[in-house]
Scaffold this active site. Structure first.
Site, mmCIF file in Angstrom:
data_model
loop_
_atom_site.group_PDB
_atom_site.id
_atom_site.type_symbol
_atom_site.label_atom_id
_atom_site.label_comp_id
_atom_site.label_asym_id
_atom_site.label_seq_id
_atom_site.Cartn_x
_atom_site.Cartn_y
_atom_site.Cartn_z
ATOM 1 N N SER A 165 0.833 -1.204 0.000
ATOM 2 C CA SER A 165 0.000 0.000 0.000
ATOM 3 C C SER A 165 0.874 1.263 0.000
ATOM 4 C CB SER A 165 -0.946 -0.064 1.201
ATOM 5 O OG SER A 165 -1.935 0.913 1.092
ATOM 6 N N ASP A 241 -9.709 -5.421 -3.809
ATOM 7 C CA ASP A 241 -9.238 -4.324 -2.963
ATOM 8 C C ASP A 241 -10.321 -3.249 -2.902
ATOM 9 O OD1 ASP A 241 -7.940 -2.055 -1.857
ATOM 10 O OD2 ASP A 241 -6.004 -2.797 -2.543
ATOM 11 N N HIS A 271 -7.925 -5.339 0.381
ATOM 12 C CA HIS A 271 -6.756 -4.503 0.652
ATOM 13 C C HIS A 271 -5.894 -5.081 1.779
ATOM 14 C CE1 HIS A 271 -4.374 -0.926 0.173
ATOM 15 N NE2 HIS A 271 -4.389 -0.725 1.470
#
Ligand code: NAG
Ligand code: NAG
Ligand code: NAG
Ligand code: NAG
Length: 305
Positions: A165, A241, A271
């Site tokens: 991320s 996600d 995610h």
């Protein structure tokens, strides 16, 4: 007629007032939105430690940055010396939690994949001092890389950046800024984004018209093409996600100029839990074997097989 017009204007004034208020909030609060370092609750003080995950060969470090912060980090050596590989993974975490929350990942990387792992938490996260912002996090990433470079026992290891991320943006920026050094062997990116601005319409829909006010850029779409093409890159993308649309990873893959770029999709990956999807670490293992260890393996094939 004139009174009608002024009547009509009221809502416009009110709503632009609201917009100004919202944008002011976004402008001043965006660091809290982008770097929720207090989530989950207790993340600044409760940092799980390696022994809780059966990791014994480690050091807890406080690494000083050139601008006066102190970064708390774990350095972990491969448990099983027989499977040890000459790889050092520099791990960059996402925007919430702390390094302790990522120890289960580090455990697999060092236990099963035989890598040295340096996990550091950015300024303002966990036990690190300071407050986060883009400039500061880039200093922190550079500090981690320089630490690996100067540590004697890691001298002959290949450096692999691994970012999840926000950590993906950190890794890309770091590789681009160090393109003249030639010592980054590979990059692994998981569920990262094109830029914060591109992320706003999907991640913070009420703020979609305010994206131009965003002062934290993390523009991987600009930095990625600056990464040396000889660095292989593995893209790990969760199709489900819900925070970073999977199209961001696909577009990053498309603009990536690396000679070797590999895209792996996890149809059920969200995610936070793509890392727990089947095949995740096998893909990393294959990637390291084929694109990082190849030259080492030729030298050591007999002893390894
Ligand atoms: C790692 O590097 C050291 C020093 O260059 C070397 O002696 C050792 O054989 C290497 N190990 C592997 C598994 O390649
Ligand atoms: C995704 O989840 C479904 C339902 O749980 C399961 O049947 C399928 O095998 C999963 N796919 C993968 C690739 O893990
Ligand atoms: C993912 O993690 C973030 C940060 O810890 C949290 O805010 C969010 O609720 C999590 N999402 C899911 C689906 O668990
Ligand atoms: C190592 O072996 C692989 C496959 O056998 C080969 O493609 C590669 O060129 C070799 N590398 C070196 C440095 O000899």
């Amino acid at each position: 007629m004139a009174s009608y017009l002024s009547y009509l204007r009221v809502p416009v004034l009110v709503s632009s007032g609201v917009t100004a208020l919202l944008s002011g909030l976004l402008y001043f609060k965006q660091n809290e939105i982008i770097y929720p370092r207090n989530l989950p609750p207790g993340a600044r003080t409760d940092v799980p430690r390696p022994p809780q995950f059966g990791i014994s060969d480690f050091e807890e470090l406080m690494i000083p940055t050139p601008d006066g912060e102190s970064l708390s980090a774990f350095f972990i050596r491969p448990e099983n010396k027989r499977h040890a590989r000459n790889i050092t993974i520099l791990m960059f975490h996402g925007n919430a939690g702390n390094i302790g929350h990522r120890l289960p990942i580090a455990k697999i990387l060092h236990d099963d994949l035989g890598c040295n792992v340096l996990m550091l938490q950015y300024r303002g996260y966990g036990m690190s001092t300071g407050t986060p912002n883009e400039k500061g996090l880039m200093v922190d990433a550079q500090t981690g890389l320089d630490y690996v470079r100067q540590r004697a026992e890691l001298k002959d290891t290949k450096i692999v950046l691994y970012g999840q991320s926000l950590g993906g943006a950190v890794s890309i920026g770091l590789a681009a800024r160090n393109r003249n050094e030639g010592d980054i062997a590979a990059i692994i990116l998981e569920n990262t984004f094109l830029s914060i601005r591109e992320l706003i319409p999907s991640a913070f829909p009420p703020a979609k018209y305010l994206a131009p006010l965003c002062h934290q850029y993390w523009s991987s779409e600009e930095m990625l093409p600056q990464v040396t093409p000889s660095i292989p890159i593995l893209f790990l993308s969760g199709s489900k996600d819900e925070i970073v649309p999977a199209t961001h990873m696909r577009q990053l893959y498309d603009i990536c100029r690396s000679d070797i770029k590999i895209f792996k999709e996890f149809p059920n990956g969200t995610h936070n839990d793509t890392v727990a999807e089947p095949g995740y670490f096998n893909y990393i293992d294959d990637f390291l074997r084929q694109h990082v260890l190849r030259t080492l393996r030729n030298r050591t094939e007999k002893s390894e097989e």
